[in-house]
Enzyme design. Structure first.
Site, PDB file in Angstrom:
ATOM      1  N   GLY A  57      35.844  71.906  -1.739  1.00  0.00           N
ATOM      2  CA  GLY A  57      35.029  70.701  -1.738  1.00  0.00           C
ATOM      3  C   GLY A  57      35.821  69.499  -2.214  1.00  0.00           C
ATOM      4  N   SER A  58      35.164  68.636  -2.967  1.00  0.00           N
ATOM      5  CA  SER A  58      35.797  67.370  -3.369  1.00  0.00           C
ATOM      6  C   SER A  58      36.898  67.537  -4.405  1.00  0.00           C
ATOM      7  CB  SER A  58      34.731  66.409  -3.897  1.00  0.00           C
ATOM      8  OG  SER A  58      33.838  66.049  -2.847  1.00  0.00           O
ATOM      9  N   THR A  59      37.050  68.717  -5.002  1.00  0.00           N
ATOM     10  CA  THR A  59      38.171  68.915  -5.924  1.00  0.00           C
ATOM     11  C   THR A  59      39.508  68.888  -5.186  1.00  0.00           C
ATOM     12  OG1 THR A  59      38.091  71.342  -5.746  1.00  0.00           O
ATOM     13  CG2 THR A  59      36.732  70.326  -7.453  1.00  0.00           C
ATOM     14  N   PHE A  60      39.445  68.928  -3.864  1.00  0.00           N
ATOM     15  CA  PHE A  60      40.644  68.892  -3.025  1.00  0.00           C
ATOM     16  C   PHE A  60      41.099  67.457  -2.750  1.00  0.00           C
ATOM     17  CE2 PHE A  60      42.597  69.442   1.325  1.00  0.00           C
ATOM     18  CZ  PHE A  60      43.604  70.332   0.965  1.00  0.00           C
TER      19      PHE A  60
END
Length: 628
Positions: free
Chosen positions: A320-323
């Site tokens: 998700g957005s941790t990427f």
């Protein structure tokens, strides 16, 4: 007449001479053979005679312990009371088992195994009936001993895990040796001997196992024991000291326990020492040592929340957005954006006939890199991912530990996946599509990571160095202590000024009022954390669902809910520890995963396990205990 007598006499004399010579020769051979046996080869036959009289049996050594970084026990040995059956001492094995079954539980599986062992071994060889008896069961058997012919109580050692399921995926478990695991080592053939089957118990089995002792027994011609002549106890295996801090491990378990399925990892960002590694739900490794029934094994192996799986190292999730930090680094390095470049978010972007939505339905408006990370704007990252391309994103991801195994000293690690155009062509025969780059830009699609990889990624972001995770801190034997120094991480090939821009964005996520994790911030001065929230969809949301909002995330069936993720490090100005949390089907990363990670990281900062001198003292103390 005289001549006849003379002839007969001569014939008799010759015969007597021949017979006498033969006798002399025979006795000479016998004498020579006796000399050979009694003089020349006396030592050999004396040894054979002793071997017929003396039976040398191996004694299993005590297994080495597993300790946390402060010396707290994680796996130890305890006394194991077991009941044995000697078939020759009872006229009716079944009747004896029936009588015993009235005192302690004996199911049909136990009886099948006992019958098999009775047939396999000689009648005077003890067969294990039940192990790990409690004192009440031992007492009942001893009181009724006159009515239990062939039954006796024996005391040995058994593996025990004091913390139960809280570190089961780190430690693993021990169990009896299977036929496939026999290597010719006599120790492995001892009845009831156990070896490591998973986790640390398996990885370090050779050093934990120790060296066998022996017992010299005098036996009769049938092999029955008469008395013990001498005994040399086995040499205990080495103690293995891990980098884990049990206090942080237990805290992380408590924070995740109410979640149906989750994982968390805490790392020292400077050395790669793993402070905690949690996978929920866990399993009780003591049950494997005692022995599982078929029903228990069925319940464990078919558990829908996969309690046997170590999700921290083998669970693969879309990040998700941790990427997004890695996408930003790739775009900055390639020069396709600057920190000041802005993208207008109206709630979606279009590519051909497809529409790609931002999590904020009506959009964020104008976004630069810092605000896009702060508010996790999907539209911004769709745009920069399209500009930089999937191959550059993949190359940057690999520098920070994604797409391959980290090399942690624990079995079962999986590599995750960072896709490239060439990978998809080879895998599916279909060319990479631009829309897939947009999806990968927000950590969805083909991209897969493990919680451990996310912690490694965060540690590398915080330090700019290729930190590698490890669990082994030291081994302790009777003679010595062997510290395992961590490898000095090499610098990652990334410009410091570029990395600083992204870290400022992570700081804004937790410490700016509009940041997605502002409510989960650490408010203590000097302890501020920088992080990133993530929410990963596990199913495609149709246009009608999005337009009508039929069901909210928490209203869907559990397996259709989004995964909640959060990564962080602290303190922001002087990084010490990194954490990653993944809650399967937990919902939003900011609401679910971030508060859990904050509590774990805050407690780790207060304890500062890697900086504590107590840990060094614990090693010296354990050495002194072993020598004593």
């Amino acid at each position: 007449m005289y001549r006849e007598d003379s002839t007969r006499y001569k014939m008799f004399s010759r015969r007597a001479l021949i017979i006498g010579g033969g006798q002399v020769a025979l006795f000479g051979v016998l004498a020579g053979r006796m000399y050979q046996l009694q003089v020349l080869e006396s030592s050999r036959y004396r040894l054979l005679a002793e071997e017929n009289r003396i039976n040398v049996r191996l004694l299993p050594p005590p297994r080495g312990r597993v300790l946390d970084r402060f010396g707290a026990p994680m796996a130890i040995n305890r006394e194991n009371y077991r009941v044995l059956l000697i078939a020759e001492r009872t006229s009716d094995v079944e009747a004896t088992l029936d009588a015993l079954g009235k005192l302690i539980p004996l199911d049909e599986d136990d009886r099948i195994r006992i019958r098999r062992d009775v047939r396999r071994y000689r009648s005077f060889v003890p067969v294990a009936v039940r192990e790990n008896l409690n004192w009440s069961e031992v007492s009942r058997i001893e009181v009724n001993a006159p009515d239990l012919p062939g039954i006796e109580i024996d005391v040995g050692q058994s593996r025990e895990y004091p913390i139960g399921a809280d570190a089961s995926h780190i430690l693993g478990y021990v169990a009896a040796v299977s036929e496939k695991e026999q290597t010719g080592d006599p120790l492995l053939e001892l009845p009831g001997f156990r070896i490591g089957k998973s986790g640390i118990e398996r990885l370090h089995d050779d050093r934990l196992r120790g060296k066998a002792g022996n017992s010299q027994l005098e036996v009769n011609a049938l092999g029955r024991v008469i008395r013990e002549l001498s005994r040399q106890e086995g040499q205990q295996g080495e103690d293995v000291m891990l980098t884990i801090d049990l206090a942080i491990q237990n805290l992380a378990v408590e924070k995740l326990r109410e979640k149906l399925s989750a994982a968390a990892v805490v790392m020292d960002v400077r050395t790669g020492a793993v402070i905690a590694l949690v996978s929920v739900p866990g399993y009780d490794p003591n049950a494997f040592n005692i022995g599982l029934t078929r029903e228990q094994w069925k319940d464990i192996s078919t558990d829908p929340y996969t309690q046997l799986s170590n999700k921290a190292v083998s669970g693969q999730y879309a990040p998700g957005s941790t990427f997004k930090m890695l996408v930003a680094l790739a775009a900055l390095e390639k020069g396709v954006i600057t920190p000041e470049n802005k993208v207008f978010c109206r709630g979606h972007v279009e590519l051909g006939n497809a529409r790609f939505h931002c999590w904020k339905r009506h959009g964020h408006g104008w976004m630069d890199l810092n605000s896009a990370l702060q508010q996790s704007c999907d539209t911004y990252f769709y745009e920069i991912a399209k500009r930089v391309g999937i191959d550059a994103i993949a190359e940057m991801s690999r520098r920070f530990g994604l797409g391959s195994k980290t090399g942690i000293d624990l079995p079962g690690e999986r590599s995750g996946l960072v896709p490239t155009a060439a990978w998809k062509k080879k895998k599916t025969g279909v060319s990479w599509q631009k829309g897939e780059t947009l999806i990968a830009g927000i950590g969805q699609g083909f991209v897969l990571t493990t919680p451990l990889q996310l912690a490694v990624m965060t540690a590398r972001l915080a330090t700019g160095k290729a930190v590698a995770p490890h669990l082994l801190r030291a081994t302790v034997s009777n003679e010595d202590v062997s510290l395992v120094p961590p490898e000095e991480p090499s610098p990652i090939k990334i410009a410091p000024e570029i990395l600083r821009i992204v870290l400022e964005g992570m700081n804004a996520v937790t410490n700016s009022e509009r940041g997605t994790a502002y409510k989960a911030r650490i408010e203590e001065e000097g302890m501020a954390m920088a992080g990133k929230t993530g929410t990963a969809q596990v199913r495609r949301i149709s246009k009608s669902e999005r337009d009508t909002r039929v069901l909210k995330n928490h209203e869907r069936p559990w397996r259709e809910r989004d995964h909640a993720l959060f990564v962080a490090y602290a303190p922001y100005d002087s990084p010490r520890y990194a954490v990653s949390v993944v809650v399967e089907h937990g919902g939003g990363g900011s609401a679910v995963a971030a508060p859990i990670a904050r509590d774990i990281l805050w407690e780790t900062l207060k304890r500062d396990p890697s900086g504590s001198s107590i840990a060094e003292g614990a090693i010296a103390k354990k050495v002194a205990e072993k020598k004593a």
